[in-house]
Design a protein around this motif. Structure first.
Motif, mmCIF file in Angstrom:
data_model
loop_
_atom_site.group_PDB
_atom_site.id
_atom_site.type_symbol
_atom_site.label_atom_id
_atom_site.label_comp_id
_atom_site.label_asym_id
_atom_site.label_seq_id
_atom_site.Cartn_x
_atom_site.Cartn_y
_atom_site.Cartn_z
ATOM 1 N N HIS A 125 -0.534 -9.262 3.575
ATOM 2 C CA HIS A 125 0.443 -8.177 3.718
ATOM 3 C C HIS A 125 -0.075 -6.829 3.247
ATOM 4 C CE1 HIS A 125 3.491 -10.905 5.036
ATOM 5 N NE2 HIS A 125 3.248 -11.687 4.012
ATOM 6 N N ASN B 118 -6.806 -9.070 14.208
ATOM 7 C CA ASN B 118 -5.431 -8.573 14.179
ATOM 8 C C ASN B 118 -4.940 -8.374 15.607
ATOM 9 O OD1 ASN B 118 -5.261 -8.458 11.418
ATOM 10 N ND2 ASN B 118 -4.792 -6.284 11.310
ATOM 11 N N MET C 227 -7.298 -0.488 13.310
ATOM 12 C CA MET C 227 -6.409 -0.332 12.159
ATOM 13 C C MET C 227 -6.144 1.136 11.883
ATOM 14 S SD MET C 227 -8.030 -2.939 9.459
ATOM 15 C CE MET C 227 -6.555 -3.858 9.115
ATOM 16 N N SER D 14 -9.547 5.413 0.876
ATOM 17 C CA SER D 14 -8.959 4.125 0.488
ATOM 18 C C SER D 14 -7.586 3.982 1.118
ATOM 19 C CB SER D 14 -8.796 4.034 -1.036
ATOM 20 O OG SER D 14 -10.050 4.131 -1.652
ATOM 21 N N ARG E 184 -4.384 0.568 2.030
ATOM 22 C CA ARG E 184 -4.027 -0.845 1.900
ATOM 23 C C ARG E 184 -3.781 -1.359 3.308
ATOM 24 N NH1 ARG E 184 -1.206 0.461 -3.441
ATOM 25 N NH2 ARG E 184 0.579 1.122 -2.233
ATOM 26 N N ARG F 274 -3.276 -4.511 6.408
ATOM 27 C CA ARG F 274 -2.511 -5.717 6.727
ATOM 28 C C ARG F 274 -3.411 -6.606 7.580
ATOM 29 N NH1 ARG F 274 2.461 -3.534 9.297
ATOM 30 N NH2 ARG F 274 3.878 -3.844 7.572
ATOM 31 N N PRO G 65 8.390 1.289 6.639
ATOM 32 C CA PRO G 65 8.190 -0.157 6.861
ATOM 33 C C PRO G 65 6.921 -0.496 7.639
ATOM 34 C CG PRO G 65 9.914 0.686 8.308
ATOM 35 C CD PRO G 65 9.572 1.796 7.346
ATOM 36 N N MET G 66 6.366 0.429 8.406
ATOM 37 C CA MET G 66 5.203 0.165 9.289
ATOM 38 C C MET G 66 5.474 -1.129 10.069
ATOM 39 S SD MET G 66 3.079 2.720 8.828
ATOM 40 C CE MET G 66 1.381 2.387 9.279
ATOM 41 N N GLU G 67 6.648 -1.173 10.721
ATOM 42 C CA GLU G 67 7.066 -2.376 11.455
ATOM 43 C C GLU G 67 6.039 -2.776 12.497
ATOM 44 O OE1 GLU G 67 10.463 -3.948 9.806
ATOM 45 O OE2 GLU G 67 9.106 -4.765 11.334
ATOM 46 N N THR G 68 5.671 -4.048 12.478
ATOM 47 C CA THR G 68 4.613 -4.508 13.380
ATOM 48 C C THR G 68 5.109 -4.745 14.810
ATOM 49 O OG1 THR G 68 5.106 -6.799 12.831
ATOM 50 C CG2 THR G 68 3.409 -5.698 11.522
ATOM 51 N N LEU H 3 -3.094 5.968 12.451
ATOM 52 C CA LEU H 3 -2.848 4.674 11.820
ATOM 53 C C LEU H 3 -2.218 3.722 12.823
ATOM 54 C CD1 LEU H 3 -1.206 6.047 8.528
ATOM 55 C CD2 LEU H 3 -3.638 5.659 8.967
ATOM 56 N N SER H 4 -2.241 2.434 12.480
ATOM 57 C CA SER H 4 -1.577 1.442 13.329
ATOM 58 C C SER H 4 -0.832 0.478 12.418
ATOM 59 C CB SER H 4 -2.599 0.682 14.166
ATOM 60 O OG SER H 4 -3.242 -0.286 13.366
ATOM 61 N N THR H 5 -0.329 -0.581 13.018
ATOM 62 C CA THR H 5 0.393 -1.576 12.230
ATOM 63 C C THR H 5 -0.558 -2.361 11.330
ATOM 64 O OG1 THR H 5 0.199 -3.019 14.148
ATOM 65 C CG2 THR H 5 2.276 -1.853 13.874
ATOM 66 N N GLY H 6 -1.852 -2.118 11.434
ATOM 67 C CA GLY H 6 -2.834 -2.734 10.544
ATOM 68 C C GLY H 6 -2.860 -2.102 9.167
ATOM 69 N N ILE H 7 -2.048 -1.072 8.973
ATOM 70 C CA ILE H 7 -1.903 -0.465 7.648
ATOM 71 C C ILE H 7 -0.633 -1.036 7.034
ATOM 72 C CG2 ILE H 7 -1.547 1.724 6.402
ATOM 73 C CD1 ILE H 7 -4.417 1.369 7.536
ATOM 74 N N ALA H 8 -0.721 -1.464 5.777
ATOM 75 C CA ALA H 8 0.393 -2.148 5.116
ATOM 76 C C ALA H 8 1.636 -1.259 5.019
ATOM 77 C CB ALA H 8 -0.042 -2.596 3.729
ATOM 78 N N ALA H 9 2.793 -1.915 4.903
ATOM 79 C CA ALA H 9 4.058 -1.207 4.710
ATOM 80 C C ALA H 9 3.931 -0.295 3.499
ATOM 81 C CB ALA H 9 5.187 -2.208 4.508
ATOM 82 N N ASN H 10 4.667 0.804 3.514
ATOM 83 C CA ASN H 10 4.585 1.835 2.491
ATOM 84 C C ASN H 10 3.136 2.315 2.353
ATOM 85 O OD1 ASN H 10 7.345 1.550 1.998
ATOM 86 N ND2 ASN H 10 6.939 -0.149 0.610
ATOM 87 N N TYR I 261 -0.458 3.683 1.845
ATOM 88 C CA TYR I 261 -1.143 4.380 0.761
ATOM 89 C C TYR I 261 -2.445 4.903 1.320
ATOM 90 C CZ TYR I 261 -4.449 4.671 -3.139
ATOM 91 O OH TYR I 261 -5.422 5.078 -4.007
ATOM 92 N N LEU I 262 -2.745 6.144 1.035
ATOM 93 C CA LEU I 262 -4.008 6.739 1.476
ATOM 94 C C LEU I 262 -4.594 7.554 0.345
ATOM 95 C CD1 LEU I 262 -2.946 7.995 5.017
ATOM 96 C CD2 LEU I 262 -4.742 6.317 4.573
#
Lengths: 150, 107
Positions: A62, A90, A95, A110, A112, A114, B27-30, B63-70, B72-73
């Motif tokens: 996640h 993915n 990404m 940097s 985070r 998924r 949410p970065m909904e997938t 960015l895409s949905t491959g970035i986690a919800a909320n 951070y950069l």
């Protein structure tokens, strides 16, 4: 005659490794992959100069900490212009792309990410001189994100 | 108005390379998740983000949905002088948002 044939065979044996040395194959990327092509536009992507930091194992996919850094003086004449991140397994492989310039002072980003399961992540850096460099990192993900409620 | 937090050093020296960090509540909904009724939750991710410092672009990301919800950069930039650091972004629902913070640079 036999000697000549033997020499030719010897020559063939050594010619192949020499060519491999002259142009090392990049195992991170497949140049005819449409996604790689869209980034590289036919230019070669060489391994090196990029450092991709990821944990080797993640409990879940996640939210996984990721840092990508490129060895570059970050001057007007020689700097990183873009860093692309690709997740090979993915559902959406691209990404992120980050665009920086000489004002950054340091080519490091940097975030985070998924991850939909165990896979290899590839980072491709684009330099101001038009060359492309890459790094890859394998990560084992115990519980995938994306398709199972993440 | 989304919630976002920008982190900058309290004070920077002119010419110093500083780290700029942001976390955005999103949410970065997938597009793969389903709600309680079994319906598919439509994809909605921040797809473009830009950071301007004192009016000039210093960082841009797709960015895409491959970035986690909320999301951070974190990235780096050279402190040129005191000024506003402004992040702007847009998601798949065409919702635009922004956040700002002031960077104080000592001479």
């Amino acid at each position: 005659m036999r000697r000549r044939r033997l020499l030719a065979a010897l020559g063939a044996t050594f010619a192949l490794p020499l060519r491999v040395v002259a142009q090392p194959a990049n195992t991170h990327v497949d140049p005819i992959d449409p996604l790689i092509w869209s980034i590289a536009q036919g230019r070669s992507v060489r391994p090196g100069r990029v450092k991709l930091e990821l944990p080797r194992i993640a409990e879940t996919g996640h939210s996984v900490a990721m840092t990508v850094a490129v060895a570059s003086p970050m001057t007007e004449a020689d700097h990183v212009t873009a860093i692309h991140l690709i997740a090979e397994k993915n559902p959406v492989r691209e990404m992120a792309s980050f665009y920086i310039g000489p004002h950054a002072g340091r080519a490091e980003v940097s975030s985070r990410i998924r991850l939909n399961g165990t896979q290899r992540i590839v980072a491709i850096a684009e330099l101001s001189d038009g060359t492309l460099w890459s790094a890859a990192a394998d990560i084992e993900v115990m519980q995938a994100a994306c398709t199972d409620g993440g | 108005m989304a919630l976002a937090k920008i982190e900058l050093p309290h004070e920077a020296r002119r010419g110093e390379v500083i780290e700029v960090r942001i976390v955005i509540q999103h949410p970065m909904e997938t597009g793969f998740r389903r709600d309680a009724a079994g319906g598919r939750i439509p994809r909605n991710a921040i797809h473009s983000l830009v950071c301007r410092y004192d009016g000039a672009e210093v960082f841009r990301a797709t960015l895409s949905t491959g970035i986690a919800a909320n999301p951070y950069l974190s990235f780096f930039t050279r402190a040129r002088g005191s000024g506003e650091v402004v992040f702007s972004w847009i998601d798949d629902d065409e919702v635009r948002d922004s956040a700002r913070a002031r960077l104080v640079v000592a001479d």
